[in-house]
Design an enzyme around this catalytic site. Structure first.
Site, PDB file in Angstrom:
ATOM      1  CB  ILE A 123      -0.933   0.018   1.225  1.00 36.75           C
ATOM      2  CG1 ILE A 123      -1.818  -1.234   1.253  1.00 36.75           C
ATOM      3  CG2 ILE A 123      -1.791   1.277   1.238  1.00 36.75           C
ATOM      4  CD1 ILE A 123      -2.691  -1.356   2.491  1.00 36.75           C
ATOM      5  CB  CYS A 124       1.053   4.278   0.078  1.00 31.18           C
ATOM      6  SG  CYS A 124       1.543   6.001  -0.132  1.00 31.18           S
TER       7      CYS A 124
END
Length: 346
Positions: A123-124
């Site tokens: 994530i990210c």
């Protein structure tokens, strides 16, 4: 009992284990996404389809966050060896990983515990960890749009797409920033257990059930200017009649706009063209009908607005990599072993 052994193992049922790697400087919101999304799905007997475990690269203890509090993580890196899926959320203290693309000794040792064939996701800026470990060499990936250029310079062997919400490359998935992690986790649930299960999770989480991975990260006007008309009314109108032929001029007329103005405004608000949006809604409708009804493939094609089975087959093959018959066989009740993972794009 081993401290990270599934409590269901002795009963002959083992949920798919998701291990979330918590690194110092993590964002609490992103750490909570996998627990919220994967903690909801259950089978027909009410058993959890996933088990979510959080671990650190150190023995159990506190992990610092980017907020004014730490979180206590109950498992050390040994949990990674038990994972079916490993998720790496973002961290603001990646040190040499972020600066030079190099793993720390502790992080390298932790990642070495992951079994071959384990599904990996980030994530990210968690993607920096996967990239520094060499998992993404020669593969497509994404990260937060504001970080994409730097990420590409640091890892030139990775095909970085800065414009999408997430990238599904089969056994490795990467997402853009923050809320795109929700889209990624819902996508994995949809891959594993179908649209009906993922949609139920989305309803309980009060988020949109499906934002396609190819949707733009950065939308020029995500909230319409109050002085200008929105295209939301046309979208709601179209969703109520997907089974009918829908012309662009008809959607524009609903908002009293010219086709040109409507198309520009639609893209500003949604990040994609009206035609792309319609196709994605029809694919999603077809998935739901294939999973939840006994309608023939021809009837599903008509009800979803594709007109013919051949047209629907082409669109599902392009979007999901499977035929309508194969999709139905996979996701009808009883067709998927609890905890099993679908092939890429399934």
């Amino acid at each position: 009992m081993d401290p990270v052994e599934s409590p269901h193992a002795s009963a002959g049922f083992r949920p798919h284990r998701v291990v979330v790697l918590a690194l110092d400087g993590l964002l609490p919101f992103e750490l909570g996404i996998p627990h919220r999304i994967f903690g909801r799905p259950r089978d027909e007997r009410g058993r959890r389809l996933y088990e979510v475990v959080t671990c650190s690269v150190r023995p159990p203890g506190p992990v610092e966050t980017d907020a004014d509090f730490a979180v206590h993580v109950a498992h050390g890196p040994e949990a990674l060896a038990t994972a079916d899926t490993v998720i790496v959320p973002a961290s603001y203290e990646l040190g040499p990983v972020y600066e030079r693309g190099e793993l720390t000794d502790a992080l390298a040792a932790a990642l070495a515990r992951i079994r071959p064939g384990t599904r990996l996701a980030s994530i990210c800026t968690g993607v920096y960890v996967l990239a520094a470990a060499g998992y993404l060499d020669g593969r497509p990936a994404t990260t937060h749009w504001a970080d994409a250029e730097r990420f590409q310079r640091l890892f030139p062997r990775i095909d970085v797409d800065p414009d999408v919400l997430f990238v599904d490359d089969g056994s490795i998935l990467t997402s853009a920033g923050v809320a795109a992690g929700i889209d990624l986790c819902l996508h994995m649930v949809r891959r594993d257990h179908g649209a009906a299960v993922a949609n139920e999770v989305a309803r309980r989480t009060v988020v949109p059930p499906h934002r396609d991975g190819g949707q733009a990260q950065y939308i020029e006007r995500p909230v319409p200017d109050p002085q200008q008309s929105s295209t939301s009314g046309a979208r709601a109108w179209a969703l109520g009649r997907l089974h009918e032929p829908i012309q662009l001029r008809d959607m524009a007329a609903r908002e009293a706009m010219s086709v040109r103005t409507f198309t520009r405004r639609f893209r500003e608000e949604s990040g994609i063209s009206p035609g792309q949006w319609l196709t994605r809604q029809r694919v999603e409708r077809a998935r739901q009908l294939l999973e939840s009804t006994d309608l023939s493939v021809d009837q599903v094609a008509r009800d979803a607005g594709f007109g013919t089975a051949q047209s629907m087959r082409q669109h599902l093959q392009a979007a999901l990599g499977v035929t309508p018959t194969a999709y139905r066989r996979t996701f009808r009740a009883g067709g998927r072993r609890p905890g099993a993972v679908a092939p890429a794009g399934g």
